[in-house]
Motif scaffolding. Structure first.
Motif, PDB file in Angstrom:
ATOM      1  N   GLN A  65       0.852  -1.190   0.000  1.00  0.00           N
ATOM      2  CA  GLN A  65       0.000   0.000   0.000  1.00  0.00           C
ATOM      3  C   GLN A  65       0.886   1.237   0.000  1.00  0.00           C
ATOM      4  O   GLN A  65       1.860   1.312   0.748  1.00  0.00           O
ATOM      5  N   LEU A  66       0.514   2.205  -0.857  1.00  0.00           N
ATOM      6  CA  LEU A  66       1.230   3.477  -0.952  1.00  0.00           C
ATOM      7  C   LEU A  66       0.216   4.603  -0.959  1.00  0.00           C
ATOM      8  O   LEU A  66      -0.941   4.419  -1.323  1.00  0.00           O
ATOM      9  N   ALA A  67       0.690   5.787  -0.605  1.00  0.00           N
ATOM     10  CA  ALA A  67      -0.155   6.975  -0.681  1.00  0.00           C
ATOM     11  C   ALA A  67       0.610   8.052  -1.437  1.00  0.00           C
ATOM     12  O   ALA A  67       1.810   8.243  -1.220  1.00  0.00           O
ATOM     13  N   THR A  68      -0.078   8.729  -2.337  1.00  0.00           N
ATOM     14  CA  THR A  68       0.513   9.891  -3.000  1.00  0.00           C
ATOM     15  C   THR A  68      -0.185  11.131  -2.471  1.00  0.00           C
ATOM     16  O   THR A  68      -1.363  11.101  -2.115  1.00  0.00           O
ATOM     17  N   THR A  69       0.576  12.206  -2.428  1.00  0.00           N
ATOM     18  CA  THR A  69       0.027  13.504  -2.069  1.00  0.00           C
ATOM     19  C   THR A  69       0.383  14.453  -3.194  1.00  0.00           C
ATOM     20  O   THR A  69       1.549  14.515  -3.612  1.00  0.00           O
ATOM     21  N   GLU A 120      -4.528  13.495  -0.836  1.00  0.00           N
ATOM     22  CA  GLU A 120      -3.904  12.185  -0.718  1.00  0.00           C
ATOM     23  C   GLU A 120      -4.755  11.125  -1.415  1.00  0.00           C
ATOM     24  O   GLU A 120      -5.979  11.150  -1.326  1.00  0.00           O
ATOM     25  N   GLU A 121      -4.070  10.214  -2.101  1.00  0.00           N
ATOM     26  CA  GLU A 121      -4.743   9.073  -2.712  1.00  0.00           C
ATOM     27  C   GLU A 121      -3.990   7.813  -2.298  1.00  0.00           C
ATOM     28  O   GLU A 121      -2.767   7.757  -2.404  1.00  0.00           O
ATOM     29  N   ILE A 122      -4.721   6.828  -1.837  1.00  0.00           N
ATOM     30  CA  ILE A 122      -4.123   5.567  -1.403  1.00  0.00           C
ATOM     31  C   ILE A 122      -4.326   4.519  -2.492  1.00  0.00           C
ATOM     32  O   ILE A 122      -5.422   4.390  -3.037  1.00  0.00           O
ATOM     33  N   ASN A 175      -3.622   0.348  -3.336  1.00  0.00           N
ATOM     34  CA  ASN A 175      -3.421  -0.932  -2.672  1.00  0.00           C
ATOM     35  C   ASN A 175      -3.047  -2.008  -3.681  1.00  0.00           C
ATOM     36  O   ASN A 175      -3.181  -1.809  -4.891  1.00  0.00           O
ATOM     37  N   SER A 192       3.031   2.821   2.951  1.00  0.00           N
ATOM     38  CA  SER A 192       2.367   2.398   4.192  1.00  0.00           C
ATOM     39  C   SER A 192       2.688   0.950   4.549  1.00  0.00           C
ATOM     40  O   SER A 192       2.831   0.610   5.719  1.00  0.00           O
ATOM     41  N   SER A 211       5.887  -2.703  -0.399  1.00  0.00           N
ATOM     42  CA  SER A 211       5.207  -2.673  -1.693  1.00  0.00           C
ATOM     43  C   SER A 211       6.121  -3.072  -2.835  1.00  0.00           C
ATOM     44  O   SER A 211       7.332  -2.826  -2.801  1.00  0.00           O
TER      45      SER A 211
END
Length: 128
Positions: free
Chosen positions: A71-75, A81-83, A85, A101, A104
């Protein structure tokens, strides 16, 4: 063209991150040549310090990809923020940071010239 993960050149390896980039992976019209990339990232990795010094201190290269695991999040530049999975397709427009997170593995396709510039910038940041 096809290539296995183990045959993709490692462009950068630091604690928590291995970045592989296969240049000249194809053409994307007005975007020019694209690279095929495979990133292995550990939980806690944050690109923010690596992007300092780029325009707006963000990656300005677009990416299209797929999350194999984790899982990663971009800002983005607006703080949105977008997660993403495991098993998600994604598009990250120019102007983003990434925080990992969960451990990955991701595959990305990026305009080669722009992303090589970003990867080279990150390598210089790590050298300090």
């Amino acid at each position: 063209m096809k290539i296995s993960k183990d045959n993709i050149e490692v462009k950068m390896e630091i604690p928590g991150a291995i970045i592989r980039q296969q240049t000249n992976f194809g053409e994307a019209g007005s975007l020019g040549k694209i690279s095929g990339e495979y990133f292995s990232l550990s939980a806690g990795v944050d690109t923010t310090p690596l992007f300092m010094g780029l325009e707006d201190d963000l990656c300005q290269c677009p990416h299209w990809g797929y999350v194999l695991s984790g899982q990663l999040a971009t800002t983005d530049s607006n703080g949105i923020e977008e997660i993403v999975n495991a098993q998600d397709l994604f598009y990250w427009p120019p102007g983003h940071n990434v925080k990992v997170s969960k451990d990955s593995e991701i595959i990305m396709f990026s305009p080669q010239k722009e992303h090589t510039r970003v990867i080279d910038h990150m390598i210089e940041k790590v050298k300090g």
